[in-house]
Each structure stands twice: as structure tokens, then as C-alpha cells.
Design a protein around this motif. Structure first.
Motif, PDB file in Angstrom:
ATOM      1  N   LEU A   5       0.755  -1.217  -0.091  1.00  0.00           N
ATOM      2  CA  LEU A   5       0.149  -0.003  -0.093  1.00  0.00           C
ATOM      3  C   LEU A   5       0.659   1.204  -0.021  1.00  0.00           C
ATOM      4  N   THR A   6       1.936   1.366   0.746  1.00  0.00           N
ATOM      5  CA  THR A   6       2.740   2.586   0.947  1.00  0.00           C
ATOM      6  C   THR A   6       3.427   2.654  -0.398  1.00  0.00           C
ATOM      7  N   MET A   9       1.325   4.368  -2.566  1.00  0.00           N
ATOM      8  CA  MET A   9       0.852   5.694  -2.369  1.00  0.00           C
ATOM      9  C   MET A   9       1.868   6.625  -2.607  1.00  0.00           C
ATOM     10  N   SER A 175      -7.540  24.549   2.265  1.00  0.00           N
ATOM     11  CA  SER A 175      -8.889  23.446   2.336  1.00  0.00           C
ATOM     12  C   SER A 175      -8.874  22.995   0.987  1.00  0.00           C
ATOM     13  N   LEU A 178      -6.440  20.460   0.569  1.00  0.00           N
ATOM     14  CA  LEU A 178      -6.523  19.271   1.251  1.00  0.00           C
ATOM     15  C   LEU A 178      -7.640  18.307   1.054  1.00  0.00           C
ATOM     16  N   ARG A 179      -8.893  19.210   0.397  1.00  0.00           N
ATOM     17  CA  ARG A 179      -9.846  18.333   0.267  1.00  0.00           C
ATOM     18  C   ARG A 179      -9.668  17.501  -0.917  1.00  0.00           C
ATOM     19  N   PHE A 181      -6.782  16.337  -2.246  1.00  0.00           N
ATOM     20  CA  PHE A 181      -5.992  15.398  -1.816  1.00  0.00           C
ATOM     21  C   PHE A 181      -6.480  14.251  -0.932  1.00  0.00           C
ATOM     22  N   GLY A 182      -7.303  14.481   0.040  1.00  0.00           N
ATOM     23  CA  GLY A 182      -7.640  13.711   0.927  1.00  0.00           C
ATOM     24  C   GLY A 182      -8.645  12.620   0.242  1.00  0.00           C
ATOM     25  N   ASN A 183      -9.549  13.447  -0.521  1.00  0.00           N
ATOM     26  CA  ASN A 183     -10.579  12.650  -1.173  1.00  0.00           C
ATOM     27  C   ASN A 183     -10.204  11.483  -2.166  1.00  0.00           C
ATOM     28  N   GLY A 186      -7.979   8.965  -0.327  1.00  0.00           N
ATOM     29  CA  GLY A 186      -8.855   8.027   0.487  1.00  0.00           C
ATOM     30  C   GLY A 186      -9.767   7.172  -0.457  1.00  0.00           C
ATOM     31  N   ILE A 189      -6.889   4.743  -1.817  1.00  0.00           N
ATOM     32  CA  ILE A 189      -6.343   3.404  -0.809  1.00  0.00           C
ATOM     33  C   ILE A 189      -7.557   2.442  -0.736  1.00  0.00           C
ATOM     34  N   PHE A 213     -17.140   8.285 -10.123  1.00  0.00           N
ATOM     35  CA  PHE A 213     -18.178   9.349  -9.338  1.00  0.00           C
ATOM     36  C   PHE A 213     -17.294  10.404  -8.439  1.00  0.00           C
ATOM     37  N   LEU A 217     -16.758  14.074  -9.220  1.00  0.00           N
ATOM     38  CA  LEU A 217     -17.384  15.264  -8.212  1.00  0.00           C
ATOM     39  C   LEU A 217     -16.342  16.039  -7.615  1.00  0.00           C
ATOM     40  N   GLN A 218     -15.124  15.565  -7.308  1.00  0.00           N
ATOM     41  CA  GLN A 218     -14.274  16.381  -6.781  1.00  0.00           C
ATOM     42  C   GLN A 218     -13.701  17.446  -7.623  1.00  0.00           C
TER      43      GLN A 218
END
Lengths: 235, 76
Positions: A5-6, A9, A175, A178-179, A181-183, A186, A189, A213, A217-218
């Protein structure tokens, strides 16, 4: 499993350019973005060749995309939409391709070698896009209100709001970055875990949600928020 | 208790941000459904603002995810 996984990523050096004795490492993120850029440029040239008043099939596709973007920008920025629609549309099309690029892997499986993975899973890419967005917001404020008017907008509605207005220019790109990147990370992963646990049938269904989707969406949200920030700066 | 265990618990606590996002998106969707039931012709514009609101509410959960990932992958 954690190591796999690492490995998925992190970004890796794809090849090294030797330029006048300097060794410039090029990561696979950059290679993926080059591929996306090449696809976008080729599509743009291919779809807009021989433009005519009576559109043919290719021109129809181009017109649908451009009109869709123009209408979205028009809703957010009613008066000056023409100046910002090209930038916002480019960012959105790039993000749509970048977020969903992992479904275009033709050669399946294998940890070794080059695989198409979304470049937006790396925080440096999203921070770069967010800084670009905030630069456009500042440009919009200065261009349409003048330098004096833009500086004056920091003490509106009252001078008490000055620190909050300054903080606005730091929080907005943070924001945004980070929004996105995180989405994407996530979803990436979760998809990698699904590939490891259930390699057949399940990825095809779940990829529709997590890759298509969520990615589209992002991209839409990124563009929508940027256009809202621009329209705020123009007020 | 070892350091790794404490970091794992810290990452688990960071994942609690999902509660707030879940409540927020649930409330927003409930209100949107009420709005569409009352005024079906406004469904298009309600859907747009619902998507935006859900994306904004989701951001808090994403911050929690980022914190948890940083804890797990950078500290362990």
C-alpha cells in the motif's frame, strides 16, 4: 500488505534526465501528468479542426463541453465569466482526467513497472493547483477593482475583520488542496485494498463510485469553489 | 504500552471526525429531500447546492483522514 500500500501511495522516480551534467529525476506523477496533457492537447486539436457554422460530429462534442463549462461559470460569475471560463474549464478537464486516470490501466496487475495512478494523490500536486487558484482570485480582485480597491477590500465591512480577511487567503488554498488530496487518496487506498482482497468482479462495480463518481465530483467541486471565490473577490 | 500502539489509537481517534460529517450530510440530504417533495420543479438547483454542501461537510472527515494517514505512515 502495508508495504504494498505504501509503495502504491508514494511517488517514484520514473527516469533521470541528464542535462549538462545535472541529474534531474522525473517522478511517475510528472510522467502521468505529461500523458494527460498530451491527451488533452491532441483532443483539443482533433475536436476543433475545420470549425464551421454547421457543426459536424467532432465540433458538436467540443461545443457540448465548452457550453457546459460556460454555463457553470456563468451561474457563479454573472458579469465577468468570459475572462475566467477558459482557466476554470482547463483546470476542471485536467482534474477530471487526473482523478479518473487509474481506470485507463490497460496492462493489469504487477507491482513493478509503470502504472497509471491519479497524480492528485500526491499533496504537492494539489497544493500547486490550489496556489494557482488563489493567484487567479487575487488577479481577479486587482484586475477589476484596482490595487487600491483590492487593498480596501481587506477592511470591509469593518476594520475589525482585517485579520480574518488576511487569513481567508491562507485558508482557502489550504482547504482546496487538502479536500482534493484527501478525497482522491482516500478513494485510491480503498480501491487498492479492494484490488488486494477481491480481485475479480467487485473492483468493476466499486470503481464506478470510487474512481469515476468521486473523481468527477471532486473536479467539479474544485472548479465550483474556485469560481465562487473569484465572484467573492469581484464584489 | 508501546509508541506504535499509542500512535494507532491516536489515528483511530482522528477517524472520529467522520461522525460530524455523517451527521452533517445526513441533515443536508434530509432537508433536500423535504425541499424536493415540497417543490419538485426546483429539484435541479437543490441537487447542485446539495452536492456542494455535502462536499463541504465531507471536508471535515477528510481532514481527519489526512491526520490519521500522517500519523500512521509518517510516525510508525
Amino acid at each position: 500488505m502495508g508495504e504494498k500500500l505504501t509503495h502504491a501511495m508514494e511517488s517514484h522516480t520514473a527516469f533521470i534526465i541528464n542535462l549538462f551534467g545535472f541529474k534531474i529525476p522525473v517522478s511517475d506523477l510528472v510522467v502521468t501528468m505529461w500523458i494527460i496533457m498530451a491527451i488533452m492537447i491532441v483532443l483539443a486539436i482533433f475536436l476543433t479542426r475545420k470549425l464551421s457554422l454547421i457543426p459536424n460530429k467532432r465540433q458538436n462534442i467540443a461545443e457540448i463541453i465548452v457550453e457546459f463549462i460556460n454555463n457553470m461559470v456563468k451561474d457563479a460569475i454573472p458579469h465577468h465569466w468570459k475572462a475566467f471560463a477558459p482557466y476554470l474549464g482547463t483546470v476542471m478537464l485536467f482534474l477530471v482526467l487526473a482523478n479518473t486516470v487509474s481506470i485507463f490501466n490497460i496492462i493489469p496487475g504487477g507491482e513493478e513497472g509503470f502504472k497509471l495512478r491519479p497524480p492528485t494523490r500526491n499533496i504537492n500536486v494539489t497544493i500547486c493547483l490550489a496556489v494557482m487558484s488563489i493567484c487567479v482570485v487575487i488577479y481577479a480582485g486587482i484586475r477589476y477593482k484596482g490595487v487600491g480597491g483590492w487593498i480596501k477590500s481587506f477592511v470591509k465591512p469593518t476594520p475589525v475583520m482585517l485579520p480574518f480577511n488576511i487569513l481567508d487567503y491562507l485558508i482557502k488554498p489550504t482547504s482546496l488542496a487538502l479536500r482534493l488530496f484527501g478525497n482522491i487518496l482516500g478513494a485510491f487506498i480503498v480501491m487498492e485494498l479492494i484490488y488486494m482482497a477481491l480481485p475479480i468482479f467487485a473492483p468493476a462495480l466499486l470503481s464506478c463510485y470510487f474512481d469515476l463518481f468521486d473523481g468527477i465530483l471532486q473536479a467539479y467541486v474544485f472548479m465550483f469553489l474556485t469560481s465562487i471565490y473569484i465572484s467573492e473577490a469581484l464584489e | 504500552m508501546t509508541g506504535t500502539g499509542i500512535i494507532a489509537i491516536a489515528a483511530a481517534i482522528a477517524a472520529f471526525t467522520g461522525i460530524g460529517a455523517g451527521i452533517g450530510i445526513g441533515l443536508a440530504t434530509g432537508k433536500a429531500v423535504e425541499g424536493i417533495a415540497r417543490q419538485p420543479e426546483a429539484a435541479g438547483s437543490i441537487r447542485t447546492s446539495l452536492l456542494l454542501g455535502a462536499a463541504l461537510a465531507e471536508a471535515t472527515a477528510i481532514y481527519g483522514l489526512v491526520v490519521a494517514l500522517v500519523l500512521v505512515f509518517l510516525k510508525m
